[in-house]
Design an enzyme around this catalytic site. Structure first.
Site, PDB file in Angstrom:
ATOM      1  N   CYS A 118       0.820  -1.320  -0.100  1.00 48.30           N
ATOM      2  CA  CYS A 118       0.152   0.002  -0.118  1.00 48.30           C
ATOM      3  C   CYS A 118       0.706   1.515  -0.117  1.00 48.30           C
ATOM      4  O   CYS A 118       0.530   2.007  -0.884  1.00 48.30           O
ATOM      5  CB  CYS A 118      -0.975  -0.090   1.059  1.00 48.30           C
ATOM      6  SG  CYS A 118      -1.954  -1.623   1.246  1.00 48.30           S
ATOM      7  N   HIS A 179      -2.921   6.684   4.152  1.00 50.29           N
ATOM      8  CA  HIS A 179      -1.649   5.634   4.480  1.00 50.29           C
ATOM      9  C   HIS A 179      -0.439   6.160   4.090  1.00 50.29           C
ATOM     10  O   HIS A 179       0.619   5.552   3.719  1.00 50.29           O
ATOM     11  CB  HIS A 179      -1.830   4.451   3.967  1.00 50.29           C
ATOM     12  CG  HIS A 179      -1.264   3.127   4.680  1.00 50.29           C
ATOM     13  ND1 HIS A 179      -1.167   1.974   4.174  1.00 50.29           N
ATOM     14  CD2 HIS A 179      -0.549   3.203   5.878  1.00 50.29           C
ATOM     15  CE1 HIS A 179      -0.587   1.384   5.110  1.00 50.29           C
ATOM     16  NE2 HIS A 179      -0.206   1.854   6.066  1.00 50.29           N
TER      17      HIS A 179
END
Length: 664
Positions: A118, A179
């Site tokens: 990610c 993130h």
């Protein structure tokens, strides 16, 4: 009758479609004042024609984008495998809305993520650069942002596509997962926050969805390490208790001062790790609106409805001006938050239910675009940040995605299953409907594509600095030789300056519109952390797509296709195999990477390996050292950086509880 005399000259005429046509303009010189008119016309034509040509020779997409400035809606799934979508071959999970995008637009079959995890993949997506260039890939096993209270994240000096579109007058919004970090040095500096990277509005998770966010699920974050810490705590506690009992019974001669110190150490050790891991749900599972924490911990039952409501509201609020909406889904990452009306609908259990709900959300967003009359002025893009997580299982439940025919999955640096993702574009009237493109493209390509469409310019600040410096030195030189010598002196500076702002993505519009046949990418480099695992070479003249693997993970059990013993495949150490010579595949003939080639089976083997080797050397010359954002210091939890709704450590609130949710 006297012969007629004609004066003619060529004139460049601008047509309604912005093309130049050459016309012969002739005058009868025997008519009154005709010769003077002809000479004046010739004179002005000679002046105006170069000006028109100069303007029209600017990049055509920049000119087009100034006129159109389309809305841009970017839809990114989380951990979705390319094999989980109907239009990419899945016939058991229903994704009619994503499939509709493909029917009405362009589908890419070789769309590649810059990283199989990610944080680095999204950093590359936002900046158009390999994550290594921004320090967003790791030298250790901590390959993603681990805490909202960590100090690492997307560096403030990186220029995202959102920042450029913001400068072009776009309203920019990010809804969902970030993130990419929050703070650097203090709780409220927000140096890594979306609002510091070009987004006008943010609603969502600054972290990522993990099983710890769902009280009914088994904790996921650092599960093995937490077990070790608990074992160590028990051992220290048992040693302390044994020493205390021995002292009381007289069997062990231990001073009370020593016992006190041992007991204090036991308590301090337990508090030091439990203060973070024991409250993961409070520290990481939070929702924010701009800089304000709105839920701590998040209420997972309503997260999907809130994200969808915020997305539609953003479109409605900004329909009268160009906007960029980056809808970063929490689907289909574990713990697979799925509303009740979608539970049990899929033939693939909870994972399938979750994917079908995400597809429904895509449909709701598309309906909102249509309702506001924005369909023909909006570029819609759908993708996933990387491939499906094969090892994600709970007992007999498979909670990760499916990567179709492609080998490997999430966290694996080189295998196709971890980096080949869906890539779908729709823009009615501009992009041809129902088109399939089988050319190597990258998530990094979104950056230059949307920047050019918005009328922006790719970052050239440091390149311009070099050019200006060189020009000043050269212009002050007294001779050509001195100027050449001065510019040569700047050559080393040029390398560092240009490499510092390298954009690895390529503008996709010519390929999407069919004006070119081949992708601009000749080589794509596949990293696992900072370790180069594989390289892809697109040999355009032959159509071959070669891929050389220098490092591959060791699967366990052998032949299983994943690292089920670890939960993630490693990038280095005992868990990988180094190949010399590298494993070579021709993806155009063997997309599953099932049959490695050798010098005995492939006549071009040595030629291809040498060509790729030279490309690696050239690529490495463009890399410059940057601060490691995922270093051990940057990823550990720091209480003074923890976003907090209240007075730390009493961080809890629910500011969404009184808001009535729209029935979406």
């Amino acid at each position: 009758m006297a012969a007629r005399t004609w004066g003619c000259h060529k004139v460049k005429i601008l047509t309604r479609f912005l093309f130049l046509q050459t016309k012969n303009c002739c005058f009868d010189l025997n008519t009154p004042n005709a010769e003077m008119i002809w000479r004046l016309t010739s004179y002005w034509t000679s002046l105006i024609t170069p000006l028109i040509l100069g303007l029209l020779l600017q990049p055509p997409l920049t000119q087009l984008s100034i006129i159109t400035q389309p809305n841009v809606v970017l839809l990114m799934a989380d951990d979705l495998g390319i094999g989980d979508v109907g239009c990419y071959g899945n016939d058991t999970i229903r994704t009619p809305n994503i499939d509709r995008l493909a029917k009405e637009g362009v589908k890419l079959t070789q769309h590649i993520a810059a990283a199989p995890l990610c944080t680095p993949s999204r950093a590359a997506f936002l900046t158009g650069r390999y994550p290594l260039r921004s320090g967003m890939d790791a030298i250790n096993n901590y390959r993603v942002i681990f805490w909202n209270g960590g100090s690492g994240g997307l560096p403030p000096n990186e220029t995202t596509f959102a920042k450029i579109l913001q400068q072009q007058g776009y309203s920019t919004g990010l809804i969902g997962k970030w993130h990419q970090g929050v703070n650097c040095q203090s709780r409220n500096d927000h140096c890594h926050h979306p609002l510091n990277h070009g987004f006008d509005y943010f609603y969502g998770m600054p972290f990522t969805l993990i099983s710890d966010c769902q009280p009914t699920e088994t904790p996921e974050m650092d599960r093995v390490f937490r077990r070790k810490l608990w074992v160590y705590t028990q051992m220290i506690g048992l040693a302390t208790l044994t020493a205390a009992l021995g002292r009381l019974t007289g069997l062990i001669l231990v001073r009370w001062k020593t016992l006190t110190c041992l007991a204090g150490f036991s308590i301090l050790f337990f508090v030091s790790w439990f203060s973070s891991y024991g409250f993961v749900r409070y520290w990481n599972c939070i929702m924010m609106r701009n800089h304000e924490v709105t839920e701590q911990p998040m209420v997972t039952d309503r997260t999907t409805s809130l994200i969808l409501r915020e997305s539609i509201s953003f479109i409605e609020r900004n329909k009268h001006k160009p906007f960029l909406l980056f809808l970063s889904f929490l689907h289909s990452h574990t713990p697979l938050l799925t509303t009740e009306k979608f539970l049990g609908r899929s033939s693939h259990g909870l994972f399938g239910d979750n994917v079908e709900e995400m597809d429904w959300m895509v449909g709701q967003v598309l309906d909102a675009i249509d309702k506001e009359g924005l369909k023909n002025t909006t570029l819609v893009y759908f993708t996933s940040d990387h491939g499906g997580w094969l090892e994600r299982q709970e007992g007999k439940r498979q909670l990760g995605g499916w990567n179709g025919i492609y080998r490997g999955g999430k966290a694996m640096g080189g295998w196709e299953g971890g980096i080949r993702v869906p890539g779908i574009f729709r823009w009615p009237g501009v992009l041809p409907a129902g088109t399939v493109i089988d050319e190597p493209t990258s998530l990094m390509d979104i950056y230059p594509t949307v920047v050019h469409l918005a009328g922006g310019v790719l970052p050239q600040d440091r390149s311009s600095l070099y050019l200006q410096s060189s020009f000043k030195v050269a212009s002050s030189s007294k001779s050509f030789a001195e100027a050449t010598q001065s510019c040569t002196a700047y050559s080393s500076l040029m390398v560092s300056i240009f490499s510092a702002r390298v954009i690895d993505g390529r503008d996709l519009m010519p390929l999407l519109q069919g004006t070119v046949k081949h992708s601009e990418h000749e080589f794509l480099f596949h990293y696992c952390g900072i370790h180069l695992h594989a390289v892809r070479w697109h040999q355009k003249d032959s159509g071959a797509i070669w891929k050389a693997h220098y490092v591959t993970p060791i699967f366990h059990p052998l032949g299983a296709g994943a690292c089920y013993d670890r939960g993630f495949c490693p990038c280095f150490g005992e868990g990988v195999t180094h190949h010399d010579p590298p494993l070579l595949f021709d993806l155009s003939r063997d997309p599953s990477e099932a049959k490695p080639l050798s010098a005995d089976t492939e006549p071009l083997f040595d030629t291809v390996i040498r060509k790729i080797g030279r490309a690696i050397e050239e690529h490495r010359r463009t890399l410059t050292p940057v601060p490691e954002q995922l270093s051990l210091y940057n990823v550990v939890w720091k209480p003074w950086l923890q976003p907090c709704c209240g007075t730390f450590p009493f961080c809890w609130c629910d500011k969404e509880g009184d808001n009535k949710l729209a029935d979406l």
